[in-house]
Design an enzyme around this catalytic site. Structure first.
Site, short mmCIF file in Angstrom:
data_model
loop_
_atom_site.label_atom_id
_atom_site.label_comp_id
_atom_site.label_asym_id
_atom_site.label_seq_id
_atom_site.Cartn_x
_atom_site.Cartn_y
_atom_site.Cartn_z
N ASP A 167 41.65 31.42 43.01
CA ASP A 167 41.80 32.26 41.82
C ASP A 167 41.52 33.70 42.25
OD1 ASP A 167 41.61 33.67 39.51
OD2 ASP A 167 40.02 32.46 38.60
N LYS A 208 44.88 42.78 35.14
CA LYS A 208 43.62 43.22 35.75
C LYS A 208 43.89 44.14 36.95
CE LYS A 208 41.28 39.00 34.40
NZ LYS A 208 40.38 39.36 33.32
N HIS A 227 35.58 30.88 36.63
CA HIS A 227 35.96 31.28 35.27
C HIS A 227 36.46 30.02 34.55
CE1 HIS A 227 38.65 33.11 32.21
NE2 HIS A 227 38.00 34.25 32.40
N CYS A 245 33.29 34.09 30.02
CA CYS A 245 34.10 32.88 30.32
C CYS A 245 33.57 32.15 31.55
CB CYS A 245 35.58 33.21 30.49
SG CYS A 245 36.32 33.88 29.03
N GLN A 273 40.17 38.46 40.32
CA GLN A 273 39.27 39.60 40.52
C GLN A 273 39.31 40.14 41.94
OE1 GLN A 273 37.74 41.11 38.06
NE2 GLN A 273 37.97 39.57 36.45
#
Ligand code: PLP
Length: 406
Positions: free
Chosen positions: A199, A225, A122, A364, A202
């Site tokens: 990261d 999220k 991202h 993104c 998600q």
């Protein structure tokens, strides 16, 4: 098995209509909807307990501090960190990555050093490293992605030969749904002396995460999220690294003693990295969001979303000109697709008229789009509250939209 009627009854927004049609919310990957427990936690705090934290002897300040710190402990347990000193509140994943790039990066990166990322990151895990590389005359290297949408192992090995100082890697792709074997990549990168930042934006809403088992140095995610509020997120960092890192933002909360003449000494972890008044209600509600996910069952949530994704791909594959982007074996439920000759934006706009919220565009992840030589995709992403009927509605909607646009 999830009790979907019960779950849906906890999300007030799901009863609303969009353009006169029942809302079908398939944009979880951009931001999750919130259960009533999370909404109420913020309200309850603001109605009855609000005060600033760590600053007062008065009762309300104590109550607010206790609730704020209890939420930090919930995050610690949720991701398996060893100590709450390793849990830094940030405004989100983006903020957390910038913190590492600016604090660790400015101290540790020198001219000529290599910073390694992957093609599926991202922008939040690209641009902060680009900025650092520019400032330090370091080199940003990229691990390529295969046609299936997985990390190219051979290229990864090749890039490791450049002895990167850090690997910054996405756990689960927001576009492809690919679940990266971050434990394996972490080990390989650390063998050549690299630090590893993951990261987890998600992965946290869909998978169980144990940072000690993964062995990473840093792990970041956003609350919104994962059924929590916007404006709150987490940086996990290994204590020994955080202790050595200089503070990034200066101000109240992060100091020990401020002396104009002698200079300032800084607070102990985790407060050293938490300058200014934090998002107190956000942190507390995020703790409640983690409780909600655990109470509902992360494994069941993940299984349910994967079943929705598989069914969506099955039904959508009947649409003429359908092309899926992302064919990894290990995937979450997210489905990215294109229809030959149709612009994703047009399809998304027609779906919106039918009450169906999907994401269209580059998500993104422009470098990933460039890799597949596309400008964007249509993305349907699922949460615990989505149903097979909504997947049917999506497939019927896409079929209808593509007929209208031809
Ligand atoms: N990383 C990934 C994989 C994402 O999907 C996102 C948001 O879409 C981010 C980082 C940035 O999250 P935030 O905007 O909440 O900081």
């Amino acid at each position: 098995m999830l009790n979907l009627a019960h779950i849906r009854s906890q999300f007030p927004i799901l009863t609303r209509e969009i353009h006169g049609r029942p809302l079908v919310y398939l944009d979880h990957a951009a931001s999750a909807q919130k259960p009533i427990a999370v909404i109420e936690a913020q309200r309850e705090y603001l109605m009855h307990h609000h005060s600033n934290v760590h600053r007062g002897v008065h009762e309300l300040s104590q109550l607010a501090t206790d609730a704020f710190e209890a939420a930090r402990e919930k995050v610690r347990t949720h991701i398996g960190a060893s100590s709450t000193e390793e849990i830094i509140w940030t405004s989100g994943a983006t903020d957390a990555i910038n913190l590492v790039a600016q604090s660790w990066g400015r101290a540790e990166i020198s001219p000529g050093d290599v910073i390694l990322i992957t093609r599926m990151e991202h922008h939040a895990n690209i641009v902060p490293w680009q900025m650092l590389a520019e400032e330090k005359q370091a080199k940003l290297e990229v691990v390529e992605v295969t046609d299936e949408g997985v990390i190219d192992e051979a290229d990864f090995q090749e890039k490791l030969k450049k002895n990167p100082k850090i690997l910054a890697i996405i756990h689960v792709s927001n576009v492809l749904g690919t679940v990266n074997d971050v434990k394996r990549w972490t080990k390989k990168a650390q063998q050549v002396g690299a630090r590893v930042l993951i990261d987890g934006s998600q992965s946290i809403p869909h998978l169980a995460v144990d940072v000690v088992d993964i062995g990473c140095d840093f792990f970041v995610f956003s609350g919104h999220k994962a059924y929590g509020p916007t404006g709150i997120g987490v940086l996990y960092g290994r204590k020994e690294l955080l202790e050595k890192m200089p503070p990034w933002r200066g101000g109240g909360e992060m100091i020990d003693v401020v002396d104009i003449e002698k200079g300032t000494s800084y607070a102990a972890l985790p407060h050293k990295f938490e300058a200014g008044t934090p998002h107190i209600s956000g942190a507390i509600a995020m703790g409640v969001a983690l409780d909600w996910m655990n109470g509902t069952g992360l494994q069941s949530i993940g299984d349910h979303e994967r079943a929705l994704g598989a069914q969506a791909r099955h039904l959508l594959s009947d649409v003429e000109g359908m092309r899926f982007i992302g064919e990894a074996q290990e995937r979450t439920g997210v489905v990215s697709f294109l229809i030959d000759g149709l612009h994703p934006y047009d399809v998304g706009t027609l779906l919106d008229q039918m009450g169906i919220a999907v994401r269209t565009g580059h998500h993104c992840a422009q470098p990933l789009m460039a890799r597949f030589q596309i400008s964007g995709t249509i993305r349907a992403s699922f949460g615990a509250y989505n149903t097979m009927q909504e997947v049917d509605a999506l497939a019927a909607g896409v079929e209808r939209a593509s007929r209208m646009l031809r």
